[in-house]
Structures are given as structure tokens and as C-alpha cells.
Design an enzyme around this catalytic site. Structure first.
Site, PDB file in Angstrom:
ATOM      1  N   GLU A 226      37.125  37.100  47.662  1.00 43.35           N
ATOM      2  CA  GLU A 226      38.042  35.963  47.487  1.00 43.35           C
ATOM      3  C   GLU A 226      38.992  35.999  48.672  1.00 43.35           C
ATOM      4  O   GLU A 226      39.934  36.790  48.701  1.00 43.35           O
ATOM      5  CB  GLU A 226      38.856  36.123  46.186  1.00 43.35           C
ATOM      6  CG  GLU A 226      38.031  36.122  44.925  1.00 43.35           C
ATOM      7  CD  GLU A 226      37.441  34.765  44.599  1.00 43.35           C
ATOM      8  OE1 GLU A 226      37.627  33.811  45.367  1.00 43.35           O
ATOM      9  OE2 GLU A 226      36.760  34.670  43.568  1.00 43.35           O
ATOM     10  N   CYS A 260      46.558  31.440  48.483  1.00 48.66           N
ATOM     11  CA  CYS A 260      45.224  31.296  49.076  1.00 48.66           C
ATOM     12  C   CYS A 260      44.757  29.862  48.910  1.00 48.66           C
ATOM     13  O   CYS A 260      44.257  29.249  49.837  1.00 48.66           O
ATOM     14  CB  CYS A 260      44.254  32.258  48.422  1.00 48.66           C
ATOM     15  SG  CYS A 260      44.273  32.135  46.647  1.00 48.66           S
TER      16      CYS A 260
END
Ligand SMILES: NC(=O)c1ccc[n+]([C@@H]2O[C@H](COP(=O)([O-])OP(=O)(O)OC[C@H]3O[C@@H](n4cnc5c(N)ncnc54)[C@H](O)[C@@H]3O)[C@@H](O)[C@H]2O)c1
Length: 529
Positions: A226, A260
Site C-alpha cells: 500500500e 496516501c
């Protein structure tokens, strides 16, 4: 930028010892029932609900975020996840029946979700609470132990969060070693990857993600990556600007942009471009920034990782030098002058390819606005990016927004909204391109914490069992291939006549084992053959 305390930088040997302790605990926990696992999660949930403000204050102290950002980004998403796991988790981890196909029609097929054992997680500093609870709740619910390496830039809070976790484990009657928190630097993270865990979930930068994947190759340890993001936020000319303006500010400045899946590239249609800038500019200039634990509420807090404000400023300066318009923020003050590492909420207009900010992840409070005029153009501009994590499309017509979103190279798309794909905890989280691969969270992520074991057994054991047909018994008979050809024709032949011919040929093989040459011709034998 003040000292909060000291924590050990664990050596590789210490990390291995932690994995070994987790391994022992996992042997007990893998046999736990779903109701035991739910009990543990509900104990955690009750604690979180009763101590929301303390959890947020601890996160704010460790990471510099305002309390509201902590409530939204740390607490709400964690509660949502626990709620989803308790409500639906078991449904997706129970054995699942699958169809058995044509040849195995007499078999019952299913997938059983077996706990992996020990899950290793390596996480960044942007959400010190949620980044721990996110892998923890899913890994434990799937019957695993967890060893988690927290960031060297946000370790202090694990004192409080660690006590919360230990107390919850004790109250639920779970093994005390089930969760191991590793503190330290990159070496400790590397030791976790190579130390014998059954899967690694890495959440962090693309650069370190590559190192993790390389290290994991040696031991063939599976990894979920991720990584970074640079989400597109698309606004068409007929979008509801009243809705868009406030949501766009949250997308850019929540957690001071250290997300993110944060909005970084704002593509606004030519017809509403100036209006959008007119609306957002004064709001951004008036955002209050400061100590999140001070007496006055603030809209934006501090940057967490040392040096990040300088890095963000470098990208802003480069963009301005190459023709971008600086409409708000963009001034770097030293930590001593500002009373901490603060970078002001910044607005850049007329951002274009060729600027560093077009390609690089900012991970800071900068809204970059880009002008466009056709749907094809905006799709091409949005896809001109090495990252592909989240995305948002706002349009007057939901159909048009959906059509644009479907062409975006991204792991997630929110239609007329931002970040909702993360709030819906049944959905997988993850990206494409340099944002990583495989999925964490959601049904896919939960099942990814298990070995999907395929099991096949007789559907009617008293009536029908597998036995090797006579032509195929060792030593194989001279009509073995003809028999096989007939079988293929009977089961897969195009149409009933072909299949009936296959059946006739098959019976012929069985009744006249020596006459294979004549009988199989035409059934299952192609003209070319
Ligand atoms: N996609 C997501 O879910 C997600 C979520 C949050 C943050 N991020 C990304 O994280 C980045 C910011 O976080 P960061 O600066 O802490 O990232 P980072 O990659 O520098 O560090 C992440 C973690 O990796 C550890 N680490 C460093 N070197 C290592 C090595 N060689 N082997 C194993 N572990 C090692 C660090 O100690 C830290 O715990 C941004 O790029 C952001 O986009 C991604």
C-alpha cells in the site's frame, strides 16, 4: 518538534524473538471461535468509544494533527472497521461452496479460509492509531497473530495504544503475546520482512515498498504493498460548486495533506475554473494553523516527519518557477520561528506537466489546480501520473461522473464525493501502478489474511466415488486415448449430436476394448487431426 520520550530501536534478533512469541500465540488463537474474536473487537470498540478524546489527544501529540482530523481519520474509520468485521466478517471467512464443473459433477467443492499464522505489518506515521488498529483488527479477526512495526516518527503513542491492546487481549481471554509492537528504524522493518512471518502488509512510500518486495523475495514471503498516492479530484462545469468547495478543502488539507489517498491534483473545468479559485482562495488564506492541543481550535496542524516541510516547499518553488500561480500559502518558516514544523495550506493554480509537482507525491497541504475542457482531455491528464490510488469525480450528472471515473487508472473512485471508498469498510483498499498492488481491507483484504484452501469431496459418497475407468487402469489399454477423446466429446462437444456421438463412442470403448480404431472416429476427433 519536542522530545516526547525514548523507545528501543529493536535489533533483528529482538524482532525475531517477537515473531517467535507471536507464533506461539497464533497456535492458540487460530482455534478461537468467531464469537471469541468478536468479543475481543467489541471490547476494543467500547474502549475507543469511551476514550475517543484521549486517543485523539495522544495521536495529536505524536503526529501534530488537529483533534477533528484525529476523530475522522483515526477513530471513525477504526470504529467503522470494527463494526463491519463484527457484523459481516464471519460471513466472508466461513467455508464457501463453489461449483464443481462438468467432469467433477459428483463432487462438492469449497474454499476454506485458514488463518495464515503470523501477519507482519509495517506502517507509516500519518495515523498513529488507525495504522495500528487497521491491520490489527483484521488480522486477529481472521485468526492470526500480528507483529507490527510502527514508524520511527510516531512511536511514542504506542505506549498508550499498546496498553489498550494488552488490556483488551486480557479481558477477552486471548493470548497476551498475540500482538507484538516493534519499534525502531528501517533495519527493524527489514528484520520483520525476512524474519519468517507468513505475510507482510507494507504501508509506506513507493521507494521503501520496492526494498520490502526485494527482501521478501528471498524467503518467498507474500507482500501487500500500500504505497503512495496522488489522487485526482475532477470537477466538471455542471458540478455543484457549493458541495465541491468544502469537500475539496478537506481532500487537500485534512491531516495537513499527509494522506496516501489525499486529493493532490484538482482538475477543474475551464468554465468554472475561475469561479472555483475565487471561492476557495479566501477560505484557504483564512485557515487557522497551529498547535492542535492549544487553547484555540485549529484547521490545520503540523507536519510530522522531519524535513517534510522543506520537501513540500521545494515542490512549490519549482512549480512557481515553471509558471504556476501561487494564490495562498507557500511560505516556509523555520521550526523555531513557527513553534514547530508547520507548512501553510497552499494553493497553486495553472499547474502543468513538466513541473515536479505534476509527478511527485507531495504528502503535504498543497492544492494544485489544473484547467481542462473535454472529458477525454481530463481523463488523459489524470492518468498521466505514476500513481493510481484513489480518485474523485464531481459532475452534475452522476452518469457522466461514473463514465469519467471508469476510465481513470486508480484503485478507487468516489463519485460526487471524496474518500467514501475508505469509509465503506466492505470495500478493498489499494492502488495500481506505483501505488502498489493487492488489497488490504474489505472482503478481499480480510480473505487475504487467510490461506484460501481448496477442498473437494464426494457429493454423494454412498452412491458415487472416483474410480479409474478400465481403459486408463495401469497398464493402460490400447483404447485409452480413444476413450479419452470420447469423454472430451461427450462432456464438451459443441451441441447435443456431437455429445451423443461421444457417449456412443465411449460406451463402445468400454464394451469392445479392442476395437478402438474404428469406433472413436468422428467423435471428438477433429478433421485436422
Ligand atoms: N497506500 C496506503 O495505504 C498508505 C497509507 C499511508 C501512507 N502511505 C504512504 O506512506 C508514505 C509516508 O510514510 P513514511 O514516510 O513513513 O514511509 P516510509 O516508506 O519511509 O516508511 C514506512 C515504514 O517502513 C519502515 N521502513 C523503512 N525502511 C525499511 C526497510 N528497508 N524495510 C522495511 N521497512 C522499512 C519505516 O520504518 C516505517 O515504519 C507516503 O508515500 C504515503 O503515501 C500509504
Amino acid at each position: 518538534m519536542q522530545l516526547l520520550g525514548h523507545l528501543p530501536a529493536m535489533s533483528a534478533a529482538e524482532v525475531k524473538a517477537r515473531i517467535a512469541r507471536a507464533r506461539e500465540a497464533s497456535k492458540v488463537w487460530r482455534r478461537s471461535s468467531f464469537s471469541q474474536r468478536r468479543k475481543l473487537l467489541r471490547i476494543l470498540l467500547k474502549f475507543i468509544v469511551e476514550n475517543t478524546e484521549t486517543i485523539c489527544r495522544v495521536s495529536a501529540r505524536d503526529s501534530g494533527k488537529p483533534l477533528l482530523d484525529a476523530i475522522v481519520g483515526e477513530v471513525v474509520v477504526t470504529c467503522e472497521k470494527i463494526h463491519w468485521l463484527c457484523k459481516e466478517g464471519e460471513r466472508y471467512l466461513r467455508p464457501e461452496s463453489r461449483s464443481s464443473g462438468i467432469m467433477s459433477f459428483y463432487k462438492a467443492a469449497r474454499v476454506e479460509y485458514i488463518p495464515l499464522g503470523v501477519v507482519g505489518a509495517i506502517v507509516p506515521w500519518n495515523y498513529p492509531f488507525h495504522n495500528v488498529l487497521n491491520p490489527l483488527t483484521a488480522a486477529l479477526f481472521a485468526g492470526n497473530a500480528l507483529v507490527i512495526k510502527v514508524s520511527e516518527h510516531a512511536s511514542w503513542s504506542t505506549g498508550y495504544y499498546g496498553r489498550m491492546i494488552s488490556s483488551a487481549l486480557a479481558a477477552a481471554g486471548a493470548p497476551s503475546d498475540l500482538v507484538q509492537i516493534v519499534t525502531g528504524y528501517g533495519e527493524a522493518g527489514n528484520a520483520l520482512v525476512t524474519g519468517g512471518v507468513d505475510k507482510v502488509i507494507f504501508v509506506g512510500s513507493t521507494q521503501v515498498g520496492k526494498l520490502v518486495m526485494r527482501a521478501a523475495a528471498d524467503t518467498l514471503t507474500p507482500v501487500v504493498l500500500e504505497l503512495g498516492g496522488k489522487d485526482a479530484f475532477i470537477v466538471t462545469e455542471d458540478a455543484d460548486l457549493d458541495q465541491v468547495v468544502q469537500i475539496s478543502l478537506k481532500a487537500a488539507y485534512l491531516n495537513c495533506g499527509q494522506n496516501c489517498a489525499g486529493g493532490e491534483r484538482f482538475f477543474v473545468h475551464d468554465k468554472v475554473y475561475d469561479k472555483f479559485l475565487e471561492r476557495v482562495t479566501p477560505l484557504i488564506r483564512n485557515l487557522r494553523q497551529g498547535n492542535p492541543l492549544g487553547p484555540q481550535p485549529v484547521d490545520c496542524g503540523a507536519m510530522c516527519m522531519p524535513g517534510l516541510a522543506e520537501k513540500v516547499h521545494g515542490l512549490v518553488e519549482d512549480a512557481v518557477a515553471r509558471g504556476a500561480l501561487l494564490l495562498a500559502g507557500g511560505k516556509l518558516r523555520s521550526a523555531s520561528e513557527a513553534g514547530g514544523q508547520f507548512y501553510p495550506p497552499t494553493l497553486l493554480a495553472d499547474v502543468r506537466p513538466g513541473m515536479k509537482i505534476w509527478e511527485e507525491e507531495v504528502f503535504g497541504p498543497v492544492m494544485s489546480v489544473v484547467r481542462w475542457s473535454t472529458d477525454d482531455e481530463v481523463v488523459a491528464l489524470a492518468n498521466d501520473c505514476p500513481f493510481g490510488l484513489g480518485s474523485s469525480v464531481f459532475a452534475g450528472s452522476q452518469r457522466r461522473a461514473r463514465a469519467i471515473a471508469s476510465r481513470l487508472e486508480a484503485g478507487m473512485s468516489a463519485i460526487n464525493d471524496f474518500g467514501t471508498t475508505y469509509m465503506c469498510q466492505s470495500l478493498p483498499f489499494g492502488g495500481v501502478k506505483h501505488s502498489g498492488f493487492d488489497r488490504f481491507a474489505g472482503i478481499e483484504g480480510l480473505r487475504g489474511l487467510c490461506v484460501p484452501k481448496s477442498v473437494c469431496e464426494d457429493r454423494f459418497p454412498l452412491l458415487m466415488k472416483s474410480s479409474i475407468p478400465p481403459p486408463w487402469e495401469f497398464p493402460v489399454k490400447s483404447n485409452a486415448v480413444a476413450f479419452g477423446r470420447s469423454l472430451v466429446a461427450m462432456f464438451y462437444g459443441p451441441g447435443l449430436i456431437y455429445q451423443a456421438a461421444g457417449l456412443a463412442a465411449l460406451l463402445h470403448c468400454l464394451v469392445f476394448p479392442g476395437a478402438h480404431g474404428k469406433t472413436a472416429r468422428g467423435a471428438g476427433k477433429s478433421k485436422a487431426a
